[in-house]
Design an enzyme around this catalytic site. Sequence first.
Site, PDB file in Angstrom:
ATOM      1  N   SER A 154     -43.740 -81.003  35.071  1.00 26.78           N
ATOM      2  CA  SER A 154     -42.434 -81.630  35.240  1.00 26.78           C
ATOM      3  C   SER A 154     -42.538 -83.045  35.791  1.00 26.78           C
ATOM      4  CB  SER A 154     -41.574 -80.809  36.189  1.00 26.78           C
ATOM      5  OG  SER A 154     -41.420 -79.513  35.693  1.00 26.78           O
ATOM      6  N   GLU A 168     -46.195 -68.323  31.831  1.00 28.61           N
ATOM      7  CA  GLU A 168     -45.383 -68.559  33.015  1.00 28.61           C
ATOM      8  C   GLU A 168     -44.226 -67.578  33.057  1.00 28.61           C
ATOM      9  OE1 GLU A 168     -43.652 -72.526  33.217  1.00 28.61           O
ATOM     10  OE2 GLU A 168     -43.382 -72.256  35.358  1.00 28.61           O
TER      11      GLU A 168
HETATM   12  C1  LIG Z   1     -38.996 -74.170  43.288  1.00 26.89           C
HETATM   13  C2  LIG Z   1     -39.468 -74.930  42.116  1.00 26.89           C
HETATM   14  C3  LIG Z   1     -40.811 -74.960  41.799  1.00 26.89           C
HETATM   15  C4  LIG Z   1     -41.268 -75.662  40.695  1.00 26.89           C
HETATM   16  N1  LIG Z   1     -42.594 -75.704  40.440  1.00 26.89           N
HETATM   17  C5  LIG Z   1     -43.065 -76.451  39.403  1.00 26.89           C
HETATM   18  C6  LIG Z   1     -44.443 -76.591  39.175  1.00 26.89           C
HETATM   19  O1  LIG Z   1     -45.249 -76.033  39.899  1.00 26.89           O
HETATM   20  N2  LIG Z   1     -44.872 -77.356  38.154  1.00 26.89           N
HETATM   21  C7  LIG Z   1     -44.004 -77.976  37.325  1.00 26.89           C
HETATM   22  O2  LIG Z   1     -44.453 -78.629  36.395  1.00 26.89           O
HETATM   23  N3  LIG Z   1     -42.666 -77.881  37.511  1.00 26.89           N
HETATM   24  C8  LIG Z   1     -42.177 -77.145  38.546  1.00 26.89           C
HETATM   25  N4  LIG Z   1     -40.827 -77.049  38.764  1.00 26.89           N
HETATM   26  C9  LIG Z   1     -39.936 -77.809  37.903  1.00 26.89           C
HETATM   27  C10 LIG Z   1     -39.087 -76.962  36.995  1.00 26.89           C
HETATM   28  O3  LIG Z   1     -39.845 -76.468  35.942  1.00 26.89           O
HETATM   29  C11 LIG Z   1     -37.927 -77.852  36.528  1.00 26.89           C
HETATM   30  O4  LIG Z   1     -37.170 -78.194  37.652  1.00 26.89           O
HETATM   31  C12 LIG Z   1     -37.043 -77.147  35.524  1.00 26.89           C
HETATM   32  O5  LIG Z   1     -37.727 -76.942  34.318  1.00 26.89           O
HETATM   33  C13 LIG Z   1     -35.741 -77.894  35.263  1.00 26.89           C
HETATM   34  O6  LIG Z   1     -35.944 -79.233  34.971  1.00 26.89           O
HETATM   35  P1  LIG Z   1     -35.138 -80.352  35.749  1.00 26.89           P
HETATM   36  O7  LIG Z   1     -35.303 -80.089  37.181  1.00 26.89           O
HETATM   37  O8  LIG Z   1     -35.595 -81.658  35.224  1.00 26.89           O
HETATM   38  O9  LIG Z   1     -33.642 -80.132  35.373  1.00 26.89           O
HETATM   39  P2  LIG Z   1     -32.898 -80.717  34.091  1.00 26.89           P
HETATM   40  O10 LIG Z   1     -33.709 -80.451  32.888  1.00 26.89           O
HETATM   41  O11 LIG Z   1     -32.479 -82.118  34.355  1.00 26.89           O
HETATM   42  O12 LIG Z   1     -31.629 -79.783  34.037  1.00 26.89           O
HETATM   43  C14 LIG Z   1     -30.380 -80.076  34.693  1.00 26.89           C
HETATM   44  C15 LIG Z   1     -29.328 -79.100  34.188  1.00 26.89           C
HETATM   45  O13 LIG Z   1     -29.150 -79.279  32.789  1.00 26.89           O
HETATM   46  C16 LIG Z   1     -29.339 -78.057  32.112  1.00 26.89           C
HETATM   47  N5  LIG Z   1     -29.975 -78.291  30.814  1.00 26.89           N
HETATM   48  C17 LIG Z   1     -31.014 -79.114  30.514  1.00 26.89           C
HETATM   49  N6  LIG Z   1     -31.351 -78.996  29.231  1.00 26.89           N
HETATM   50  C18 LIG Z   1     -30.508 -78.079  28.681  1.00 26.89           C
HETATM   51  C19 LIG Z   1     -30.327 -77.530  27.397  1.00 26.89           C
HETATM   52  N7  LIG Z   1     -31.106 -77.841  26.366  1.00 26.89           N
HETATM   53  N8  LIG Z   1     -29.349 -76.634  27.240  1.00 26.89           N
HETATM   54  C20 LIG Z   1     -28.550 -76.273  28.253  1.00 26.89           C
HETATM   55  N9  LIG Z   1     -28.663 -76.756  29.491  1.00 26.89           N
HETATM   56  C21 LIG Z   1     -29.627 -77.645  29.700  1.00 26.89           C
HETATM   57  C22 LIG Z   1     -30.246 -77.237  33.009  1.00 26.89           C
HETATM   58  O14 LIG Z   1     -30.127 -75.855  32.748  1.00 26.89           O
HETATM   59  C23 LIG Z   1     -29.745 -77.636  34.366  1.00 26.89           C
HETATM   60  O15 LIG Z   1     -28.635 -76.857  34.692  1.00 26.89           O
HETATM   61  C24 LIG Z   1     -40.354 -76.347  39.876  1.00 26.89           C
HETATM   62  C25 LIG Z   1     -38.984 -76.308  40.174  1.00 26.89           C
HETATM   63  C26 LIG Z   1     -38.546 -75.619  41.282  1.00 26.89           C
HETATM   64  C27 LIG Z   1     -37.073 -75.597  41.571  1.00 26.89           C
END
Ligand SMILES: Cc1cc2nc3c(=O)[nH]c(=O)nc-3n(C[C@H](O)[C@H](O)[C@H](O)COP(=O)(O)OP(=O)(O)OC[C@H]3O[C@@H](n4cnc5c(N)ncnc54)[C@H](O)[C@@H]3O)c2cc1C
Lengths: 375, 414
Positions: free
Chosen positions: B138, B253
Amino acid sequence: MNFDFSDDQKQLRDQARKFLAEKCPPKAVRVVLDGKAPYDKELWKGLAEMGFLGVAIPEEFGGAGAGHLELCVIAEEMGRANAPVPFSSTVYLAAEALLIAGSDAQKKKWLPAIASGEAIGTLALFEGKGNPSPRNVKLTAANGVLNGVKKPVADGAIADFAVVAARTGSSGRDNDISLFLVDLKAGGVEVKSLTNLDPTRGQAEITFRDAKAEPLGAAGEGWGILTQVLDRAAVLCAFEQVGGSDRALEMGRDYALDRIAFGRQIGSFQAVKHMLADMYVSATLARSNSYYGAWALSTNAAELPEAAAAARISATQAFQHCAKNNIQVHGGMGFTWEFDCHMYYRRANAMALGLGSLSYWEDQLIDRMRKKNAA
Amino acid sequence: MNFDDTPQEAEFRATARAWIGANAPKQYEEELRKSSLGRTVLKNANILEVAKAWQKKKADAGWACLHWPKEYGGRGSSPIERVIWSQEEGPFGQLSRMFIIGHGMCGPTMMAFAREEHKRTYLPPLASGEKVWCQLFSEPAGGSDVAGLRTRAEKDGNDWVINGQKIWTSGAHYSDYGILLTRTDPTVPKHKGLTMFFLDMKSPGVEVRPIKQASGASDFNEVYFTNVRIPDHQRLGEVGDGWNVSLTTLMNERSAIGAAVSTGFPELFEYCSSLMLDDGPAIEDRAVRSKLANWAVKASGLKYTSMRAISALSKGERPGPENSIGKLVAGSMIQDVATYALDLQGAGGVVSGEDGELAGRFQAMLLRAPGTRVEGGTDEIMRNIIAERVLGLPGDIRVDKDVPFNKIPTKGRG
Ligand SMILES: Cc1cc2nc3c(=O)[nH]c(=O)nc-3n(C[C@H](O)[C@H](O)[C@H](O)COP(=O)(O)OP(=O)(O)OC[C@H]3O[C@@H](n4cnc5c(N)ncnc54)[C@H](O)[C@@H]3O)c2cc1C
């Protein structure tokens, strides 16, 4: 551990699905729905010929003696096809009561008749509003005759016999209740059809006036037997509900792929996709809970009471959830009589009440979990 | 359908039980039993050290990463044996949460794409907990849309030079290695220009900055890369094939996280069994019972769904996207469960931490729960996966699909 049906059982499922797809298309269900017949007699006969009615009845009583896992498999297909036959009342309720508590003579008389499709049976438990409870049984039995009114009785208008819950004591405890077998075609019995949510499976009011009855099981043991019957039926009905859930989900999915709006398949809109995904989730949870129930039922495990309640709740919720959202996915079409969505919606909501309401089973589940934890 | 152990399984269970009974760090059992999502604390010990020691002990006796092949530090066990092990390991299993990313995602990806010599070098110390791994996918610009990431990898001789930033990297602050998804070609559509590597987190130019989470804890991090060099032989898969490699990681995962998420139900049931409300025991209250029953069947439904998946696995079927439902259901469930537990506490429910009821167990759960619905793919992404891959519904409309990555807009407004 192997948490799946066997290959033979899956083959039986395919066989049942194929048979029902051919003999019980929606058009056949509609004949009963529209009130043109009280149930599908041809289908009933066919089910008997296929050996489906007696699948869990031992061979010595005219059944196939396969077992309850096989019955679960068939039940799922009956639910999927929305079959308009008295399967649940005859096979889950009446036959199971006989298997649990019947004398040899009673089993010999009724079980082969059930397996061959000659006799339709039912359970007469409820007396108006309310859930299964000894307190709600007012109909009395004395000197070999019954007096009182049962309502609603599933498939009561077409049944040949009923297992009737009657009050035989006044101690205020569970052992005030005894069960009786009543030939509904004999004197002292008056049957009236009732309109109901799901006409594909009728409901009736049955009035007993000095109706002749023979005891089923020991006097005062009725409530204990009933509890077992209801638990078993809860698992079997859960499979019908799982079948219905899957079918409703499938109908919704298919429509979402076919219908175009705003220049796109409606299934490409995320609100619709997510609604269908949630239907899949609830159907899957229900299926898994029901598998556990099936295992407990087939092995008569000590876990059965808890597993049955969990399967019942989960499957009731799933079927209601899938059936209502199937209509939503279909939009206005879903609310027409012509489309089949409402048949599943009716069945889902009728089935949610048939063995006692959701809140009743919630209560049962927590009681049973507590008991297990205390043990 | 059979829920009982076969004689072989029973024997495995007895052996596992005996070994755990003789070797587990019993002094922490009580604390681990009382912990829950968001609240795994050992008062008088460093939990990472305790976890590493337990993992090492298991590895030395052949109980680490049960389903991995023996030559990579595993045991070559069947999926069912793995379940039996986790049942027997009980609360001590929580200690392996530290390794879930390494064991559940990085390891399998290495197994599928690394060179044989790398597998033999890197996997056994990962299995034994001596080395911890993290997953660097991410980025600020690519979360749900992982393929939107911008960290660059440029070829320089036999090395690749990495520049960019990752975010939300769980455990990066104590990780030794990581798998890293990068962009190697910004001029092609986004899925086509990605390449995967693994790297030593101690490499020069890697900077890890812990992020304070909404819960107050700091389990995840920002990771900055400034001219970090990775030798080409640490590439996983072909250049430009990083998307496919990452799909392997993401599939794993989902099953790793899906199998491990807590629902909060056992905690709530236990709580309600002893809790006294104003007018009697909570468990006798009609409304409480109804809530409990609803969550009970979700929890059991998830449990048996995973048993079904395991049965299918043991017959050689591949794990499907069905696994997505574990996290989807459990994530919002644990949030609701925690909210309800606090509701039962009334005004007192606001007090958290050691001062709170049950030392703030449900308060900690409430504050950690939102993360479950985001990590490893949000609820919405899980629903998309189910809708598209299980039900066969059309994919979302992708306006950036055929656009070269460097032509895609980067901000929603202005
Ligand atoms: C506790 C925790 C641990 C984590 N650990 C890791 C890790 O170890 N390594 C790593 O790489 N990542 C990690 N992550 C990251 C995690 O994978 C991302 O936060 C997650 O995939 C969401 O991406 P974002 O935060 O960019 O949200 P965004 O993608 O910006 O999403 C924001 C909102 O938009 C919605 N959204 C986005 N796209 C769509 C779509 N196509 N359709 C409908 N809704 C959509 C989402 O559901 C969400 O509600 C971690 C996150 C957390 C919270």
